[in-house]
Write a protein that holds these residues in place. Structure first.
Motif, PDB file in Angstrom:
ATOM      1  N   CYS A  97       0.847  -1.188   0.000  1.00 48.74           N
ATOM      2  CA  CYS A  97       0.000   0.000   0.000  1.00 48.74           C
ATOM      3  C   CYS A  97       0.885   1.241   0.000  1.00 48.74           C
ATOM      4  O   CYS A  97       1.779   1.376   0.847  1.00 48.74           O
ATOM      5  N   TYR A  98       0.651   2.132  -0.947  1.00 48.65           N
ATOM      6  CA  TYR A  98       1.319   3.428  -0.996  1.00 48.65           C
ATOM      7  C   TYR A  98       0.271   4.495  -0.716  1.00 48.65           C
ATOM      8  O   TYR A  98      -0.881   4.380  -1.158  1.00 48.65           O
ATOM      9  N   PHE A  99       0.648   5.524   0.003  1.00 44.39           N
ATOM     10  CA  PHE A  99      -0.355   6.486   0.433  1.00 44.39           C
ATOM     11  C   PHE A  99       0.275   7.855   0.642  1.00 44.39           C
ATOM     12  O   PHE A  99       1.487   7.987   0.857  1.00 44.39           O
ATOM     13  N   LEU A 100      -0.558   8.872   0.569  1.00 39.81           N
ATOM     14  CA  LEU A 100      -0.139  10.227   0.897  1.00 39.81           C
ATOM     15  C   LEU A 100      -0.217  10.422   2.400  1.00 39.81           C
ATOM     16  O   LEU A 100      -1.161   9.956   3.041  1.00 39.81           O
ATOM     17  N   LYS A 101       0.757  11.138   2.942  1.00 37.67           N
ATOM     18  CA  LYS A 101       0.749  11.379   4.380  1.00 37.67           C
ATOM     19  C   LYS A 101       1.336  12.765   4.673  1.00 37.67           C
ATOM     20  O   LYS A 101       2.125  13.304   3.884  1.00 37.67           O
ATOM     21  N   ALA A 102       0.922  13.304   5.799  1.00 42.73           N
ATOM     22  CA  ALA A 102       1.417  14.607   6.243  1.00 42.73           C
ATOM     23  C   ALA A 102       1.339  14.658   7.750  1.00 42.73           C
ATOM     24  O   ALA A 102       0.466  14.025   8.368  1.00 42.73           O
TER      25      ALA A 102
ATOM     26  N   LEU B 161      -4.650  -7.332   4.016  1.00 41.15           N
ATOM     27  CA  LEU B 161      -5.256  -6.003   3.877  1.00 41.15           C
ATOM     28  C   LEU B 161      -5.860  -5.480   5.181  1.00 41.15           C
ATOM     29  O   LEU B 161      -6.567  -4.477   5.183  1.00 41.15           O
ATOM     30  N   VAL B 162      -5.562  -6.142   6.279  1.00 41.85           N
ATOM     31  CA  VAL B 162      -6.101  -5.738   7.579  1.00 41.85           C
ATOM     32  C   VAL B 162      -4.982  -5.402   8.558  1.00 41.85           C
ATOM     33  O   VAL B 162      -4.986  -4.355   9.210  1.00 41.85           O
ATOM     34  N   THR B 163      -3.996  -6.289   8.663  1.00 40.48           N
ATOM     35  CA  THR B 163      -2.846  -6.073   9.545  1.00 40.48           C
ATOM     36  C   THR B 163      -1.675  -5.571   8.709  1.00 40.48           C
ATOM     37  O   THR B 163      -1.260  -6.239   7.755  1.00 40.48           O
ATOM     38  N   TRP B 164      -1.144  -4.397   9.067  1.00 41.33           N
ATOM     39  CA  TRP B 164      -0.162  -3.728   8.228  1.00 41.33           C
ATOM     40  C   TRP B 164       1.169  -3.515   8.947  1.00 41.33           C
ATOM     41  O   TRP B 164       1.195  -3.252  10.138  1.00 41.33           O
ATOM     42  N   ASP B 165       2.251  -3.628   8.181  1.00 37.52           N
ATOM     43  CA  ASP B 165       3.583  -3.243   8.635  1.00 37.52           C
ATOM     44  C   ASP B 165       3.957  -1.956   7.916  1.00 37.52           C
ATOM     45  O   ASP B 165       3.980  -1.899   6.675  1.00 37.52           O
ATOM     46  N   HIS B 166       4.248  -0.917   8.692  1.00 40.19           N
ATOM     47  CA  HIS B 166       4.562   0.385   8.125  1.00 40.19           C
ATOM     48  C   HIS B 166       6.058   0.494   7.861  1.00 40.19           C
ATOM     49  O   HIS B 166       6.875   0.165   8.723  1.00 40.19           O
ATOM     50  N   HIS B 167       6.433   0.979   6.667  1.00 43.88           N
ATOM     51  CA  HIS B 167       7.839   1.055   6.275  1.00 43.88           C
ATOM     52  C   HIS B 167       8.338   2.496   6.136  1.00 43.88           C
ATOM     53  O   HIS B 167       9.433   2.706   5.604  1.00 43.88           O
ATOM     54  N   GLY B 168       7.565   3.452   6.571  1.00 43.43           N
ATOM     55  CA  GLY B 168       8.012   4.836   6.540  1.00 43.43           C
ATOM     56  C   GLY B 168       7.819   5.502   5.190  1.00 43.43           C
ATOM     57  O   GLY B 168       7.046   5.056   4.345  1.00 43.43           O
ATOM     58  N   THR B 169       8.574   6.582   4.987  1.00 45.70           N
ATOM     59  CA  THR B 169       8.481   7.359   3.751  1.00 45.70           C
ATOM     60  C   THR B 169       9.245   6.657   2.632  1.00 45.70           C
ATOM     61  O   THR B 169      10.392   6.240   2.824  1.00 45.70           O
TER      62      THR B 169
END
Length: 330
Positions: free
Chosen positions: A24-29, A53-61
């Motif tokens: 998943c790629y997304f805009l963030k601020a 699509l429910v449990t996510w690992d975040h990889h930063g910018t």
């Protein structure tokens, strides 16, 4: 579990599947801005992965505006990711520049070998509203009504009718007296993902903005999702919907990837105030799922997180429906 960040708002998202893993790629601020309306010009792209699509690992910018004077040194907005014939991953994204105060949007291109690190192709710019077909678009800012020269939210896919690639994007057509009737789905073609040729829009009308388009084929039928706001309905579009104008995700029905396209008779996923915006349809092993960001579901504050997926079905007459929701028809 939603995809949410403690320190950042999240909004538009797009997805790529590599084996069993969803990216998943997304805009963030940053929420430190306090006012969420400021997020659009303080933006980077984030990245997360999930198997369900429910449990996510975040990889930063994973991607951000250019560091020096450039066509995309102000913002890098919504895009799409595809795997090319070269076995590399290709990101197409929206960019704006500081010198133009972010008013003119263009489309850029970056590549990756691992879906984590992205490198611009040259200076990144791959498509602008120039050339022999530019006259089919509102190529200059329509001052007095619109806040931008629209050319954003590229959606790229293989051409099912040929050997090349197709790009759809948010745009506007020129010379239409009612501003809310001039929204368009822009179109471009490429033989190799590197060289793009601007074509006339595949759809014009109904709305002032058709944002975040997504074209896909489901059970032999063609659909083009887009999101729009209640205040951007044309007079005819507003009168055609039994519920009246809504904010959320609507769609077109087409005879093929190039159309002709018509507005679906029922809104797919809309509400006032807006519950979910900029939604995507994902074709999973368990069927269709809709995913988008929580906007103002309680009518008071901006939430800014990706909602959990919800199932979508195709009715017997070929209309899309979020399971559990009812939709008005003409």
């Amino acid at each position: 579990m939603t995809l949410a960040l403690e320190r950042d708002w999240i909004w538009d998202s797009w997805y790529a599947r590599d084996g069993d893993l969803w990216h998943c790629y997304f805009l963030k601020a940053p929420k430190s801005l306090i006012n969420p309306d400021l997020r659009h010009f303080n933006v980077t792209q984030g990245h997360a992965t999930s198997g369900d699509l429910v449990t996510w690992d975040h990889h930063g910018t994973c991607f951000a505006p250019s560091g020096g004077p450039a066509w995309d040194d102000f913002t890098t907005w919504t895009g799409s990711v595809v795997r090319g014939d070269d076995d590399r991953w290709h990101l197409f994204y929206t960019g704006t520049r500081k010198q133009e105060e972010g008013l003119y949007q263009r489309i850029g291109h970056a590549v990756s070998d691992d879906l984590h690190e992205w490198t611009r192709v040259g200076d990144g710019l791959c498509l602008d509203l120039v050339g022999p077909n530019a006259g089919a678009y509102e190529a200059d800012l329509m001052r007095g009504f619109w806040h931008d020269r629209a050319m954003r939210d590229p959606w790229v896919m293989r051409d099912p009718e040929g050997d090349g690639w197709l790009m759809y994007f948010t745009a506007r057509a020129p010379g239409i007296p009612e501003a809310n009737a001039g929204g368009a789905i822009g179109f471009a073609t490429s033989p190799d993902l590197m060289t793009w040729n601007l074509q006339p829009p595949v759809f014009v009308g109904g709305f002032g903005q058709l944002e975040v388009p997504q074209v896909l084929q489901i059970d032999g039928r063609w659909y083009c999702l887009f999101c729009t706001s209640a205040e951007h309905f044309s007079r005819d579009a507003a009168e055609s919907l039994q519920t009246g104008p809504l904010t959320g995700t609507h769609y077109l029905i087409g005879e093929g990837p190039r159309g002709p396209w018509r507005v679906a008779p029922g809104f797919l996923d809309g509400a006032l105030p807006c519950r979910r915006y900029a939604a995507r349809l994902l074709q999973t092993d368990d069927g269709l799922r809709i995913m988008g960001f929580a906007d103002h579901p309680d009518g008071t504050h901006f939430v800014g997180e990706i909602m959990d997926p919800e199932p979508v079905t195709v009715t017997a007459d070929g209309l899309l429906q979020v399971v559990g929701q009812r939709h008005a028809a003409e």
